[in-house]
Design a protein around this motif. Structure first.
Motif, mmCIF file in Angstrom:
data_model
loop_
_atom_site.group_PDB
_atom_site.id
_atom_site.type_symbol
_atom_site.label_atom_id
_atom_site.label_comp_id
_atom_site.label_asym_id
_atom_site.label_seq_id
_atom_site.Cartn_x
_atom_site.Cartn_y
_atom_site.Cartn_z
ATOM 1 N N VAL A 191 -31.822 -15.476 -36.608
ATOM 2 C CA VAL A 191 -31.162 -15.958 -35.396
ATOM 3 C C VAL A 191 -29.924 -15.102 -35.192
ATOM 4 O O VAL A 191 -29.087 -14.986 -36.091
ATOM 5 N N ALA A 192 -29.787 -14.504 -34.023
ATOM 6 C CA ALA A 192 -28.686 -13.569 -33.795
ATOM 7 C C ALA A 192 -28.289 -13.579 -32.332
ATOM 8 O O ALA A 192 -29.027 -14.067 -31.473
ATOM 9 N N PRO A 193 -27.101 -13.046 -32.007
ATOM 10 C CA PRO A 193 -26.774 -12.830 -30.598
ATOM 11 C C PRO A 193 -27.881 -12.026 -29.931
ATOM 12 O O PRO A 193 -28.502 -11.178 -30.582
ATOM 13 N N ARG A 194 -28.130 -12.265 -28.652
ATOM 14 C CA ARG A 194 -29.283 -11.680 -27.984
ATOM 15 C C ARG A 194 -29.389 -10.172 -28.165
ATOM 16 O O ARG A 194 -30.444 -9.642 -28.530
ATOM 17 N N ALA A 195 -28.317 -9.434 -27.926
ATOM 18 C CA ALA A 195 -28.383 -7.977 -28.036
ATOM 19 C C ALA A 195 -28.698 -7.542 -29.460
ATOM 20 O O ALA A 195 -29.407 -6.557 -29.684
ATOM 21 N N VAL A 196 -28.169 -8.272 -30.432
ATOM 22 C CA VAL A 196 -28.418 -7.946 -31.842
ATOM 23 C C VAL A 196 -29.867 -8.249 -32.217
ATOM 24 O O VAL A 196 -30.529 -7.471 -32.902
ATOM 25 N N ALA A 197 -30.367 -9.381 -31.740
ATOM 26 C CA ALA A 197 -31.764 -9.743 -32.017
ATOM 27 C C ALA A 197 -32.724 -8.726 -31.418
ATOM 28 O O ALA A 197 -33.763 -8.413 -31.996
ATOM 29 N N ASP A 198 -32.368 -8.192 -30.253
ATOM 30 C CA ASP A 198 -33.264 -7.275 -29.557
ATOM 31 C C ASP A 198 -33.346 -5.899 -30.202
ATOM 32 O O ASP A 198 -34.360 -5.212 -30.052
ATOM 33 N N SER A 199 -32.291 -5.473 -30.897
ATOM 34 C CA SER A 199 -32.291 -4.075 -31.350
ATOM 35 C C SER A 199 -31.840 -3.853 -32.788
ATOM 36 O O SER A 199 -32.480 -3.096 -33.524
ATOM 37 N N THR A 200 -30.755 -4.496 -33.199
ATOM 38 C CA THR A 200 -30.103 -4.108 -34.451
ATOM 39 C C THR A 200 -30.998 -4.267 -35.673
ATOM 40 O O THR A 200 -31.091 -3.351 -36.517
ATOM 41 N N TRP A 201 -31.683 -5.400 -35.809
ATOM 42 C CA TRP A 201 -32.458 -5.650 -37.025
ATOM 43 C C TRP A 201 -33.647 -4.706 -37.136
ATOM 44 O O TRP A 201 -33.947 -4.179 -38.228
ATOM 45 N N ARG A 202 -34.323 -4.475 -36.034
ATOM 46 C CA ARG A 202 -35.455 -3.543 -36.061
ATOM 47 C C ARG A 202 -34.984 -2.127 -36.371
ATOM 48 O O ARG A 202 -35.591 -1.427 -37.190
ATOM 49 N N GLN A 203 -33.904 -1.699 -35.749
ATOM 50 C CA GLN A 203 -33.386 -0.354 -35.979
ATOM 51 C C GLN A 203 -32.909 -0.182 -37.413
ATOM 52 O O GLN A 203 -33.147 0.864 -38.038
ATOM 53 N N GLU A 204 -32.222 -1.195 -37.952
ATOM 54 C CA GLU A 204 -31.707 -1.107 -39.320
ATOM 55 C C GLU A 204 -32.840 -1.055 -40.336
ATOM 56 O O GLU A 204 -32.785 -0.291 -41.307
ATOM 57 N N ALA A 205 -33.887 -1.846 -40.122
ATOM 58 C CA ALA A 205 -35.022 -1.839 -41.056
ATOM 59 C C ALA A 205 -35.680 -0.479 -41.110
ATOM 60 O O ALA A 205 -36.160 -0.049 -42.177
ATOM 61 N N ALA A 206 -35.684 0.244 -39.997
ATOM 62 C CA ALA A 206 -36.403 1.518 -39.928
ATOM 63 C C ALA A 206 -35.707 2.656 -40.672
ATOM 64 O O ALA A 206 -36.350 3.665 -40.986
ATOM 65 N N ALA A 255 -44.754 -14.681 -31.239
ATOM 66 C CA ALA A 255 -44.552 -15.640 -32.322
ATOM 67 C C ALA A 255 -45.819 -15.830 -33.155
ATOM 68 O O ALA A 255 -45.743 -16.163 -34.347
ATOM 69 N N ALA A 256 -46.987 -15.644 -32.523
ATOM 70 C CA ALA A 256 -48.257 -15.820 -33.231
ATOM 71 C C ALA A 256 -48.718 -14.552 -33.942
ATOM 72 O O ALA A 256 -49.665 -14.589 -34.736
ATOM 73 N N THR A 257 -48.057 -13.427 -33.681
ATOM 74 C CA THR A 257 -48.426 -12.158 -34.310
ATOM 75 C C THR A 257 -47.928 -12.126 -35.755
ATOM 76 O O THR A 257 -46.759 -12.416 -36.006
ATOM 77 N N PRO A 258 -48.782 -11.781 -36.720
ATOM 78 C CA PRO A 258 -48.324 -11.726 -38.117
ATOM 79 C C PRO A 258 -47.185 -10.728 -38.288
ATOM 80 O O PRO A 258 -47.256 -9.594 -37.807
ATOM 81 N N ALA A 259 -46.145 -11.156 -38.957
ATOM 82 C CA ALA A 259 -44.993 -10.289 -39.198
ATOM 83 C C ALA A 259 -44.224 -10.809 -40.397
ATOM 84 O O ALA A 259 -44.455 -11.922 -40.880
ATOM 85 N N ASP A 260 -43.294 -9.985 -40.874
ATOM 86 C CA ASP A 260 -42.429 -10.384 -41.997
ATOM 87 C C ASP A 260 -41.131 -10.999 -41.493
ATOM 88 O O ASP A 260 -40.595 -11.926 -42.105
ATOM 89 N N VAL A 261 -40.611 -10.450 -40.395
ATOM 90 C CA VAL A 261 -39.322 -10.885 -39.855
ATOM 91 C C VAL A 261 -39.480 -11.144 -38.359
ATOM 92 O O VAL A 261 -39.972 -10.281 -37.623
ATOM 93 N N TYR A 262 -39.080 -12.332 -37.931
ATOM 94 C CA TYR A 262 -39.074 -12.673 -36.519
ATOM 95 C C TYR A 262 -37.620 -12.830 -36.077
ATOM 96 O O TYR A 262 -36.872 -13.618 -36.662
ATOM 97 N N CYS A 263 -37.223 -12.107 -35.041
ATOM 98 C CA CYS A 263 -35.862 -12.197 -34.523
ATOM 99 C C CYS A 263 -35.863 -12.990 -33.220
ATOM 100 O O CYS A 263 -36.696 -12.749 -32.337
ATOM 101 N N ILE A 264 -34.932 -13.920 -33.106
ATOM 102 C CA ILE A 264 -34.825 -14.744 -31.913
ATOM 103 C C ILE A 264 -33.358 -14.856 -31.519
ATOM 104 O O ILE A 264 -32.484 -15.010 -32.383
ATOM 105 N N GLY A 265 -33.082 -14.721 -30.230
ATOM 106 C CA GLY A 265 -31.715 -14.849 -29.753
ATOM 107 C C GLY A 265 -31.237 -16.282 -29.880
ATOM 108 O O GLY A 265 -32.005 -17.221 -29.679
ATOM 109 N N ARG A 266 -29.971 -16.454 -30.201
ATOM 110 C CA ARG A 266 -29.456 -17.811 -30.382
ATOM 111 C C ARG A 266 -29.492 -18.589 -29.066
ATOM 112 O O ARG A 266 -29.474 -19.817 -29.065
#
Length: 456
Positions: A54-69, A93-104
């Protein structure tokens, strides 16, 4: 090859060993990278089946995916962000994944007030909460126990929780109750906010609550087992400059008259403040060069008592090398920033949390002037690659927003001294807000000073 520091690896171990933990780390400590590495270990050990961030919208949209890469150990993580229309989010939400990011902003069902108010997105992600790791990025944003985001998260009993923040107590130590409740269901500080207030707070004469003197140590002793404190040296030098934007004698007289009378005639329109709190907001707008009024059909118009801060921006943009991150509070300031950029022959873009590609363009050096509101761009974004100059047209009331926004540029990887320029209109509330950020007065005293005309 990028590797964690020894201190960061120790924090990863703590996240694996402790099912519920709040990481209070200095900004720039690498909280995102640490948590991603912990997720890898928890998945490998079979302690969790998925992580929900759970993160601020802009962070959920980009930061976690970019950092993981960018980390060898985490680039194989499957990271999905829930965004788009309802059908698209359901599919994600139904797609298998390890990390799901959602805006607060997407945690609660709009209009729902009782019972389970969790959104359909959160209900899907929390279908197996005992085997899910909940990560709350910028956990201080969940500090209000009456908020829908807190109530939605508190409905579920998560198997593991990691809270991340660099500013856990933006206003007072009372801000930690909701954060701690999501970790231990109220064992340390009470099952309800009312119980917490009865034990540690008293009512203020002017409304609200304040901490009882001397209880801070008791509270910290109770919550210390839930917290891991990580201190890091500053990632770079920060230079602060106040650029004064004085009013003319006539402009100052008009400002002072409005402050004293709480009503003014401006270009044929009546501007009025109903109370002290409204007055402080209108004075801040006036000092920044604008004043809102209601037009026909309840439309909102803008009057311009002066252009001093826009002129200052033109001068800065003309005489200094870009790029510039410019922070505004009032929407009318966007026009000033855009006009100043155009006058200096610079490119301009407005930050939009729904467009994560703006972050990539900024960090690639393709934007000369980026205007942003600290509430949308002030937390969690990595902007250090795009520039090192930060200009505040209007200072925020919140020290949390102030510190967090400065840390968007002043973070690991920044190779320059970060220059923070504050545009201050002398003889106005700008100076009082600067005192709030400097810890000299609190917001309550600021309101009283302005309504009484007291200056200290």
């Amino acid at each position: 090859m990028r590797q964690l520091t020894p201190q960061q690896r120790d924090i990863v171990c703590a996240c694996v060993l402790r099912p519920k933990i709040a990481i209070w780390a200095d900004m720039g400590a690498g909280k995102t990278a640490i948590t991603l590495h912990a997720i890898v270990e928890l998945l490998r050990l079979g302690f969790i089946r998925r992580a929900v961030v759970v993160a601020p919208r802009a962070v959920a949209d980009s930061t976690w995916r970019q950092e993981a890469a960018i980390w060898p150990a985490t680039k194989a993580l499957r990271v999905i962000t829930l965004r788009g229309d309802k059908a698209k989010r359901k599919e994600q939400a139904a797609t298998p994944a390890d990390v799901y990011c959602i805006g607060r902003d997407a945690l609660a069902e709009k209009g729902q007030r009782r019972g389970c108010i969790a959104s359909a997105d959160l209900l899907t992600l929390a279908r197996d909460p005992e085997n899910t790791l909940l990560v709350i990025d910028e956990a201080s944003s969940i500090k209000n126990p009456a908020s829908s985001r807190f109530r939605a998260l508190a409905f579920f009993r998560w198997g593991r929780v990691i809270e991340l923040t660099g500013t856990p107590t933006p206003q007072s130590l009372a801000d930690v109750w909701a954060q701690m409740y999501l970790l231990d269901r109220g064992e340390a500080l009470g099952k309800t906010i009312s119980a917490f207030r009865r034990a540690y707070m008293r009512k203020r004469f002017f409304g609200g609550f304040e901490m009882i003197e001397g209880v801070e140590g008791v509270i910290m002793q109770k919550i210390r087992p839930l917290i891991l404190r990580a201190e890091v040296p500053p990632p770079c030098e920060i230079a602060y400059t106040d650029r004064r934007t004085p009013l003319s004698d006539a402009e100052q007289t008009a400002y002072d008259a409005f402050k004293a009378e709480m009503v003014a005639d401006l270009d044929g329109e009546t501007i009025e403040a109903a109370n002290a709190a409204v007055l402080t907001g209108k004075l801040a707008a006036w000092a920044s060069g604008g004043q809102y009024f209601t037009e026909v059909d309840d439309r909102r118009g803008v009057l311009r008592p002066h252009r001093r801060k826009r002129d200052a921006l033109v001068e800065i943009f003309t005489n200094e090398k870009p790029a510039f991150l410019v922070l505004y509070w009032f929407n009318f300031t966007i026009d000033d920033i855009k006009a100043a950029a155009r006058a200096a022959g610079l490119s301009f873009e407005l930050f939009d949390s729904k467009r994560p590609e703006i972050v990539e363009r900024w960090n690639a050096g393709k934007i000369d002037v980026l205007a942003a509101h600290p509430q949308s761009a002030g937390m969690g974004l990595n902007l250090q690659a795009g520039g090192h100059k930060e200009i505040w047209v209007t200072l925020p009331w919140s020290s949390e927003l102030w510190l967090q926004t400065i840390a968007r540029l002043a973070r690991r990887g920044q190779e320059q001294t970060v220059e923070v320029i504050r545009l201050i209109t002398p003889g106005t509330i700008d100076e009082r807000i600067a005192d709030v950020l400097g810890g000299k007065i609190d917001v309550q005293k600021l309101i009283l000073y302005e309504i009484k005309g007291t200056h200290k």
